[in-house]
Design a protein around this motif. Structure first.
Motif, PDB file in Angstrom:
ATOM      1  N   ASN A  86      39.996  68.196  -5.863  1.00  0.00           N
ATOM      2  CA  ASN A  86      40.922  67.632  -6.844  1.00  0.00           C
ATOM      3  C   ASN A  86      40.629  66.138  -7.037  1.00  0.00           C
ATOM      4  O   ASN A  86      41.386  65.272  -6.628  1.00  0.00           O
ATOM      5  N   TRP A  88      40.911  64.142  -9.386  1.00  0.00           N
ATOM      6  CA  TRP A  88      41.879  63.336 -10.115  1.00  0.00           C
ATOM      7  C   TRP A  88      42.903  62.655  -9.205  1.00  0.00           C
ATOM      8  O   TRP A  88      43.613  61.768  -9.646  1.00  0.00           O
ATOM      9  N   THR A  89      42.951  63.061  -7.931  1.00  0.00           N
ATOM     10  CA  THR A  89      43.879  62.433  -6.984  1.00  0.00           C
ATOM     11  C   THR A  89      43.193  61.419  -6.079  1.00  0.00           C
ATOM     12  O   THR A  89      43.860  60.781  -5.262  1.00  0.00           O
ATOM     13  N   ARG A  96      35.629  60.083  -5.383  1.00  0.00           N
ATOM     14  CA  ARG A  96      36.077  60.723  -6.623  1.00  0.00           C
ATOM     15  C   ARG A  96      34.895  61.385  -7.328  1.00  0.00           C
ATOM     16  O   ARG A  96      34.986  62.515  -7.793  1.00  0.00           O
ATOM     17  N   MET A 100      34.371  65.288  -8.041  1.00  0.00           N
ATOM     18  CA  MET A 100      34.231  65.744  -9.418  1.00  0.00           C
ATOM     19  C   MET A 100      32.993  66.629  -9.561  1.00  0.00           C
ATOM     20  O   MET A 100      33.038  67.672 -10.222  1.00  0.00           O
TER      21      MET A 100
END
Length: 139
Positions: A86, A88-89, A96, A100
């Protein structure tokens, strides 16, 4: 065409078989990572996902209800993408980016699993080099 599908099944299934072995033999380390992602009952979840991966990969590899195997792999990939990657967190840019990439890889493999499910179910018994025909029938 049968040999191309067989080669594709081997290449696709081997990835998940390798992952299943990792889940089942290195479950403690993987459970630590899962717990850091706030996955409940991390150890049990890692073992259960290892079994799901094992059943799905063997099914696709050997053509034992390969459509069901593709569905099992899909059932592993979507929650894994959403809960383990995840991105986006995540605030750290490098972490990140890594999440992704893993998220997008899992979603692409989920799409491939969905296509395999449809392909195996549609081709039915006409597809050679399998031990069984499909479990599902899509016309």
């Amino acid at each position: 065409m049968d040999i191309l599908v067989l080669i594709g099944r081997i290449l696709f299934g081997a990835l998940f078989l390798n992952s299943a072995i990792g889940h089942l033999t290195q479950s403690k380390a993987m459970a630590g990572y899962a717990a850091s992602k706030k996955i409940p009952a991390a150890q049990a979840t890692v073992l259960a996902s290892g079994v799901l991966l094992l059943l799905g990969s063997v099914s696709v590899l050997f053509g034992l209800w390969a459509d069901l195997g593709a569905l099992l792999l899909l059932a592993f990939l979507v929650p894994t993408a959403l809960f383990m990657h995840n991105f986006w967190t995540v605030s750290d840019p490098e972490a990140r980016q890594a999440d992704m990439i893993q998220f997008l890889k899992d979603m692409a493999l989920a799409g491939a699993s969905l296509m395999l499910l449809a392909f195996f179910a549609f081709a039915g018994d006409d597809l050679g080099l399998t031990f069984t025909g499909p479990l599902f029938n899509i016309d």
